[in-house]
Design a protein around this motif. Structure first.
Motif: not given
Length: 445
Positions: A282-288
């Motif tokens: 993922r290029k945006g914020p990762e799925p935390r």
């Protein structure tokens, strides 16, 4: 019986599906005057999502069975499921809350033919083509003309048949949709149904909106859609979304278990691998934070239709430097045991605060992991014949993506494989396919 008019529809541009005909089928009995069914707050939170299923059956299941002989049992089934034959309305202002007027307008029934055999269709690797076997109906832009349920009967060149279902998620979750199809098969087989349960009641009264300063913390699992969709219940994604479908064999599941370890089932194993893969690419914020959906109990009296699945959120701890580098066993543990909150109550409160008028997505608001392993897909039977395959997908997935884990063609169980459907931004699908091929020997063909 409710008469219906057949009209020819346009042939899809790819030419695989042709001779498309559209009818409406309603309940055999009149439901009554001014019968209304009010979706719950959780139902309304699902209104922008649609379930689409396909059941594949070989030719003998339909030998000497005309379309009329298929429709006649539907009249009986829809006496029980008269809610799905209604049309959506809005209550008078100031509420304007959506409800279903049970006016017997019927479900849409599509007949079509396919130029391929079932075997040839199975060799096609483009998951998006399965959309040709499921109706593409959505609610709106005119609520009173939009059926919440569509059924498509597609005849293949070999004599095999697929039954496609489009089910508006506002009616109920995947267990409700599957129960409807399983009951359809039983009625075809001669089952006599009991009189329907009445769901008539007074409409929900508008409640004053809470002051935002006193409002409870909103659910993490849903995301508000902006701008509002009005009466056309469909979302516009910021990314181009792509669907990917693949099979995980029992031997591949065994390899996953040997690598990851722990007492984890196929859903936790597959989810941990895909969660980490999305984090890597993922290029945006990762799925935390991810949302986990599982089959829930049937608690409502009118349990023919209800959104009763269990919804929770799972958050990685602050000690995780990056999801893409996380230990798979830890991600599997989080998926299995949680670590986040139960969301149904919070969703109910959020929709109630808005008087039922809120446009949100659940699937894809966060990366959403959906466990369909325990859904009774293969309890479906058609004149003594079981489907050779069942496929379900979700439409209206938000930009964060969604993973569905379904039982394999033999009907589920820990010793059998799993079918996985993934909806993600298209650039992530390319990276995901490469990783599955290199690290897990999946997608090699």
């Amino acid at each position: 019986m409710v008469p219906s008019t057949t009209t020819a529809a346009a042939t899809p541009p790819d030419g695989l599906i042709y001779d498309v005909r559209l009818t409406s089928v309603g309940p055999g009995n009149v439901t009554g005057q001014d019968v209304a069914y009010e979706p719950s707050n959780v139902d309304l939170a699902m209104k922008l999502h649609y379930l689409r299923g396909v059941y594949y059956l070989e030719g003998p299941a339909f030998e000497e069975l005309t379309v009329l002989k298929i429709k006649e049992p539907l009249f009986t089934l829809l006496n029980q499921y008269y809610v799905v034959c209604g049309r959506l309305r809005r209550a008078e202002p100031p509420s304007s809350r959506p409800y279903i007027k049970c006016n017997d307008c019927g479900v849409r029934f599509i007949e079509a033919c396919c130029r391929k055999t079932l075997d040839e269709w199975g060799e096609i690797k483009d998951a998006a083509l399965e959309n040709l076997l499921t109706p593409r109906g959505v609610i709106g832009p005119e609520l009173f003309f939009s059926p919440p349920v569509w059924i498509q009967l597609t005849k293949f060149k070999c004599g095999g048949v697929s039954l496609g279902l489009c089910w508006a998620h506002i009616l109920g979750d995947v267990s409700s949709a599957v129960k409807f199809m399983n009951m359809f098969g039983k009625v075809i087989g001669g089952l006599k149904l009991e009189p329907p349960v009445s769901v008539a009641h007074s409409l929900h009264k508008a409640t004053a909106h809470q002051d935002s300063a006193n409002a409870v913390v909103g659910p993490l699992s849903i995301k508000k859609v902006s701008p509002p969709v009005g009466d056309h219940w469909i979302i516009a994604n910021n990314s181009t979304m792509q669907s990917l479908s693949f099979y995980v064999s029992p031997s591949q599941l065994g390899h996953m278990k040997s690598v990851i370890g722990g007492d984890y089932g196929p859903f936790e194993l597959i989810s941990s691998i895909l969660w980490r893969a999305v984090g890597r690419h993922r290029k945006g914020p990762e799925p935390r934070v991810v949302t986990v959906c599982k089959k829930g109990p049937e608690t409502r009296e009118d349990s023919h239709v209800s959104n009763s699945q269990l919804i929770s959120t799972v958050r990685v701890g602050d000690d995780f430097s990056a999801v893409g580098e996380a230990d798979l066993s830890e991600l599997a543990r989080l998926v299995k045991h949680g670590g986040g909150g139960e969301e149904l109550g919070k969703i109910d409160e959020a929709v109630e605060r808005e008087g039922g008028n809120i446009d949100v997505v659940l699937y894809g608001a966060k990366l959403t992991l959906v466990n369909m392993e325990d859904v009774e897909f293969y309890e479906f039977e058609w004149r003594g014949h079981k489907p050779i395959g069942v496929s379900y997908q979700i439409d209206g997935v938000g930009d964060e993506g969604c993973v569905l884990v379904l039982p394999g063609p033999c009907g589920g169980g820990d010793g059998e494989g799993r079918v996985v459907r993934v909806v993600l931004p298209e650039d992530e699908v390319v990276e995901l396919k490469s990783e599955l091929r290199k690290e897990w020997s999946i997608m090699n063909d």
